[in-house]
Design a protein around this motif. Structure first.
Motif, mmCIF file in Angstrom:
data_model
loop_
_atom_site.group_PDB
_atom_site.id
_atom_site.type_symbol
_atom_site.label_atom_id
_atom_site.label_comp_id
_atom_site.label_asym_id
_atom_site.label_seq_id
_atom_site.Cartn_x
_atom_site.Cartn_y
_atom_site.Cartn_z
ATOM 1 N N GLU A 1 0.843 -1.205 0.000
ATOM 2 C CA GLU A 1 0.000 0.000 0.000
ATOM 3 C C GLU A 1 0.874 1.250 0.000
ATOM 4 N N THR B 1 2.706 4.718 -1.803
ATOM 5 C CA THR B 1 2.601 5.808 -2.776
ATOM 6 C C THR B 1 3.997 6.339 -3.057
ATOM 7 N N LYS C 1 6.596 9.068 -5.211
ATOM 8 C CA LYS C 1 6.718 10.360 -5.899
ATOM 9 C C LYS C 1 7.408 10.101 -7.232
ATOM 10 N N GLU D 1 2.395 11.896 -7.773
ATOM 11 C CA GLU D 1 2.327 10.763 -6.861
ATOM 12 C C GLU D 1 1.449 9.649 -7.448
ATOM 13 N N GLN D 2 1.853 8.420 -7.204
ATOM 14 C CA GLN D 2 1.086 7.275 -7.699
ATOM 15 C C GLN D 2 1.072 6.183 -6.641
ATOM 16 N N LYS D 3 -0.118 5.644 -6.402
ATOM 17 C CA LYS D 3 -0.295 4.615 -5.381
ATOM 18 C C LYS D 3 -0.304 3.229 -6.008
ATOM 19 N N ASP E 1 -2.152 2.587 -15.863
ATOM 20 C CA ASP E 1 -1.498 3.259 -14.738
ATOM 21 C C ASP E 1 -0.186 2.579 -14.364
#
Length: 221
Positions: free
Chosen positions: A80, A82, A84, A89-91, A140
């Protein structure tokens, strides 16, 4: 337990031919229907426990546990997390670093049939209760791959394998995937085989400690 009660028990567990007239006494009937009630209660409880595990969060936990067991040392597993990245930002459900490279993980907790193509905009996920169109997770994940590769290349690290991994982890049964070649997808039940093929290297393929430090620096806390 008398002989007739033993006969009833054998029928209950082994499916032997059975006739109610073999239960002559009150004790025989109490024992038999008591066992039947016990079996029904046990089945109901098992179904409730099973359904409680059939959700997104539990699916991610299962997948992360299995990946952690499958990955040989050295490895890092971010759950889980995230990051940079250059585009923001991408989780991710998980990011696994092992001796072969980096895997960006997306998990789906439900779905027994999955339809789509690697370059499509959406995939369709189905089970007996519902059908759902979801954005193609590879879109994504590929952005994440490109972002991590850019960060690493800016620090002089090139040709490190970074790839998506989509896991369908419905615990009802093994999902059927109709996604075509190059979908970077597997099921929870087949994850071991998929992973072993992808990570089939004897030695670490990059400076693991340095790359680990770089990725940790990009984690949003």
């Amino acid at each position: 337990m008398n002989k007739k009660s033993e006969t009833a028990l054998e029928w209950f567990f082994y499916g032997e031919e059975f006739e109610l007239w073999k239960l002559h006494t009150k004790e025989d009937y109490i024992f038999f229907f008591g066992m039947l009630a016990f079996a029904v209660i046990a089945m109901v409880l098992a179904i409730r426990i099973y359904n409680a595990q059939r959700n997104q969060e539990k699916a991610k936990e299962r997948v992360c546990r299995r990946l952690s067991r499958l990955a040989k040392k050295p490895h890092n597993l971010f759950r889980e997390v995230t990051l940079k990245l250059p585009e923001g930002e991408q989780k991710f459900d998980a990011v696994l670093m092992d001796k072969s490279g980096i895997y960006l993980v997306k998990v789906f907790g439900r779905g027994l049939k999955v339809f789509g193509i690697p370059d499509g905009d959406t995939w369709r996920i189905e089970d007996k209760e519902h059908k759902e169109e979801v954005p193609n997770p590879l879109i994504d994940l590929r952005k994440g791959v490109a972002g991590i590769q850019q960060i690493l290349e800016e620090k002089g690290i090139k040709r490190l394998k970074v790839q998506p991994l989509v896991v369908f982890a419905d615990n009802f049964s093994t999902p059927e995937l109709y996604l075509g070649y190059g979908s970077n997808s597997t099921t929870y039940q087949e994850l071991k085989t998929w992973y072993q093929k992808q990570s089939a290297v004897k030695d670490v393929q990059y400076d693991f400690e340095r790359v680990s430090s770089i990725i940790k620096n990009e984690v949003v806390k």
